[in-house]
Design an enzyme around this catalytic site. Structure first.
Site, mmCIF file in Angstrom:
data_model
loop_
_atom_site.group_PDB
_atom_site.id
_atom_site.type_symbol
_atom_site.label_atom_id
_atom_site.label_comp_id
_atom_site.label_asym_id
_atom_site.label_seq_id
_atom_site.Cartn_x
_atom_site.Cartn_y
_atom_site.Cartn_z
ATOM 1 N N ARG A 165 0.037 1.292 11.494
ATOM 2 C CA ARG A 165 -1.338 1.290 10.963
ATOM 3 C C ARG A 165 -2.194 0.153 11.531
ATOM 4 O O ARG A 165 -3.003 -0.448 10.827
ATOM 5 C CB ARG A 165 -1.334 1.189 9.424
ATOM 6 C CG ARG A 165 -0.640 2.331 8.705
ATOM 7 C CD ARG A 165 -1.393 3.637 8.858
ATOM 8 N NE ARG A 165 -0.857 4.673 7.991
ATOM 9 C CZ ARG A 165 0.097 5.536 8.333
ATOM 10 N NH1 ARG A 165 0.632 5.488 9.543
ATOM 11 N NH2 ARG A 165 0.493 6.464 7.485
ATOM 12 N N CYS A 214 -3.375 7.558 1.499
ATOM 13 C CA CYS A 214 -2.587 6.508 0.865
ATOM 14 C C CYS A 214 -3.419 5.237 0.768
ATOM 15 O O CYS A 214 -4.144 4.873 1.686
ATOM 16 C CB CYS A 214 -1.312 6.243 1.658
ATOM 17 S SG CYS A 214 -0.084 7.542 1.429
ATOM 18 N N GLU A 284 -4.108 -0.283 2.627
ATOM 19 C CA GLU A 284 -4.248 0.359 3.941
ATOM 20 C C GLU A 284 -5.702 0.732 4.168
ATOM 21 O O GLU A 284 -6.187 0.741 5.298
ATOM 22 C CB GLU A 284 -3.377 1.621 3.974
ATOM 23 C CG GLU A 284 -3.588 2.451 5.227
ATOM 24 C CD GLU A 284 -2.856 3.780 5.201
ATOM 25 O OE1 GLU A 284 -1.622 3.776 5.094
ATOM 26 O OE2 GLU A 284 -3.536 4.818 5.323
HETATM 27 N N1 EPU Z 1 7.845 8.972 -3.784
HETATM 28 C C1 EPU Z 1 8.046 8.814 -5.128
HETATM 29 N N2 EPU Z 1 6.966 8.937 -5.960
HETATM 30 C C2 EPU Z 1 5.713 9.204 -5.504
HETATM 31 C C3 EPU Z 1 5.517 9.348 -4.114
HETATM 32 C C4 EPU Z 1 6.598 9.232 -3.266
HETATM 33 O O1 EPU Z 1 9.160 8.568 -5.578
HETATM 34 O O2 EPU Z 1 4.795 9.298 -6.321
HETATM 35 C C5 EPU Z 1 8.995 8.871 -2.868
HETATM 36 C C6 EPU Z 1 9.288 10.217 -2.202
HETATM 37 O O3 EPU Z 1 10.103 11.017 -3.007
HETATM 38 C C7 EPU Z 1 9.960 9.797 -0.916
HETATM 39 C C8 EPU Z 1 9.315 8.459 -0.588
HETATM 40 O O4 EPU Z 1 8.707 8.006 -1.796
HETATM 41 O O5 EPU Z 1 11.335 9.582 -1.123
HETATM 42 C C9 EPU Z 1 8.288 8.565 0.538
HETATM 43 O O6 EPU Z 1 7.275 9.505 0.172
HETATM 44 P P1 EPU Z 1 6.525 10.446 1.245
HETATM 45 O O7 EPU Z 1 7.534 11.256 2.002
HETATM 46 O O8 EPU Z 1 5.463 11.158 0.522
HETATM 47 O O9 EPU Z 1 5.937 9.468 2.310
HETATM 48 P P2 EPU Z 1 5.085 8.126 2.144
HETATM 49 O O10 EPU Z 1 5.838 7.038 2.817
HETATM 50 O O11 EPU Z 1 4.694 7.912 0.727
HETATM 51 C C10 EPU Z 1 3.794 8.372 4.401
HETATM 52 C C11 EPU Z 1 2.410 7.964 4.834
HETATM 53 C C12 EPU Z 1 1.425 9.088 4.567
HETATM 54 C C13 EPU Z 1 1.879 10.365 5.243
HETATM 55 C C14 EPU Z 1 3.255 10.705 4.665
HETATM 56 C C15 EPU Z 1 3.816 12.004 5.187
HETATM 57 C C16 EPU Z 1 2.044 5.551 4.512
HETATM 58 C C17 EPU Z 1 1.456 4.502 3.632
HETATM 59 N N3 EPU Z 1 1.969 6.804 4.065
HETATM 60 O O12 EPU Z 1 3.779 8.473 2.970
HETATM 61 O O13 EPU Z 1 0.182 8.666 5.136
HETATM 62 O O14 EPU Z 1 0.967 11.412 5.018
HETATM 63 O O15 EPU Z 1 4.153 9.620 4.981
HETATM 64 O O16 EPU Z 1 4.349 11.841 6.434
HETATM 65 O O17 EPU Z 1 2.542 5.226 5.587
HETATM 66 C C18 EPU Z 1 -1.923 7.648 4.742
HETATM 67 O O18 EPU Z 1 -1.559 6.790 5.532
HETATM 68 O O19 EPU Z 1 -3.060 7.661 4.231
HETATM 69 C C19 EPU Z 1 -0.966 8.679 4.361
HETATM 70 C C20 EPU Z 1 -1.212 9.557 3.394
#
Ligand code: EPU
Length: 287
Positions: A165, A214, A284
């Site tokens: 990022r 996010c 972010e």
């Molecule tokens: N999780 C929870 N509770 C929640 C949300 C997530 O327990 O409310 C757990 C999920 O079950 C999973 C882990 O957290 O085990 C990661 O969740 P997810 O796969 O949704 O990915 P993320 O790391 O939360 C990242 C990016 C997103 C992108 C997604 C999908 C960041 C900050 N976020 O989310 O990017 O869309 O992967 O690839 O890096 C953004 O940057 O604006 C954004 C939405």
């Protein structure tokens, strides 16, 4: 050149969170020369410059922006041009969704992960946007940028300091466009199938209401969404701003949220996660 300067243009409708007051001055330049002209004008009037992009990763204050807000929404910035050398030139104003759709039609592989990111090429370059395990600079070969002094430079990916990022060279410069490198192999069906997989995952795991994506970066080795969830914050509200019950790292606008509501909720979440889990999350989005 005659880019129209609009005074007191309301910005809320130009952002995905749908909050924020007016820009002191707002303009949509019709090309690089126009943009240079605007930057000179901003310098002469001592106005700070804010590039709006798709307005998906920022929270505009309720009192607005006391500066020059620039959008690259003009068609001059939307190019999608496959090059004879196999690369693909895209303009900074092109939406990632359109990039992905046009690449699918052209049989160019490797851009599928960009489909669900609500941003433009310029914004995605500036913050090295990512999703589904990929990030923007995975597909970048060279970037064309303009400094705030109006100089245009072309930079190879290897010359840029890129991280999660973050792209240092674009922090105080404007991305004009980039040469991207498609993955080898042309299989239109495979491209479509991959996009469907990502779409399904996104619809299941991310909210539909207006948001800025996010809110926090993931801490090294961790997940901001999980930390916020485990701190019991899903559904937490300030006014119409709500921690999404679908994905805890999204704050959604349930209708009439103000920028102040959202910022207060961001601070509340940050403080709670720090006290419950001992992690200080870094935003972010541009607040
Ligand atoms: N999780 C929870 N509770 C929640 C949300 C997530 O327990 O409310 C757990 C999920 O079950 C999973 C882990 O957290 O085990 C990661 O969740 P997810 O796969 O949704 O990915 P993320 O790391 O939360 C990242 C990016 C997103 C992108 C997604 C999908 C960041 C900050 N976020 O989310 O990017 O869309 O992967 O690839 O890096 C953004 O940057 O604006 C954004 C939405």
């Amino acid at each position: 050149p005659a880019t129209k300067l609009l005074e007191h243009e309301v910005l809320a409708a130009k952002t995905t969170m749908r909050v924020g007051g007016p820009a002191r001055v707002y303009a949509e330049p019709a090309g690089a020369e126009d943009l240079q002209h605007l930057l000179r004008e901003a310098g002469a009037r001592n106005l700070p410059v804010l590039l709006l992009g798709r307005g998906s990763n920022l929270i505009i204050p309720d009192h607005g922006v006391d500066g020059l807000v620039i959008s690259l929404g003009h068609p001059a910035w939307q190019s999608f041009e496959p090059q004879p050398d196999g690369r693909l030139w895209v303009g900074a104003g092109l939406r990632l969704k359109n990039l992905c759709g046009l690449a699918t039609k052209a049989g160019l592989q490797g851009f599928e992960f960009l489909e669900g990111i609500p941003g433009s090429v310029g914004g995605a370059l500036r913050m090295n946007a990512g999703a589904m395990g990929g990030w923007m600079f995975d597909v970048v070969d060279e970037v064309r940028l303009m400094t705030l002094a109006g100089e245009i430079h072309t930079r190879k990916k290897a010359e840029l300091h890129v991280d999660y990022r973050h792209c240092a060279e674009l922090h105080d410069a404007i991305a004009l466009g980039a040469w991207l490198r498609p993955a080898a192999g042309v299989d239109a069906d495979a491209i479509r199938r991959q996009i469907e997989v990502y779409q399904k995952k996104r619809v299941e795991s991310q909210p539909r209401e207006p948001s800025a994506g996010c809110i926090f970066k993931n801490p090294p080795g961790g997940s901001a969404g999980r930390l916020i969830d485990e701190s019991g914050l899903k559904g937490e509200r300030v006014g119409d701003a709500e921690v999404s019950t679908v994905h805890a790292n999204f704050i959604v606008n349930r209708g009439h949220a103000t920028s102040a509501d959202i910022i207060a909720l961001v601070q509340k979440v940050r403080a709670r996660v720090k006290s419950v889990r001992g992690v200080d999350l870094e935003p972010e989005v541009l607040l």
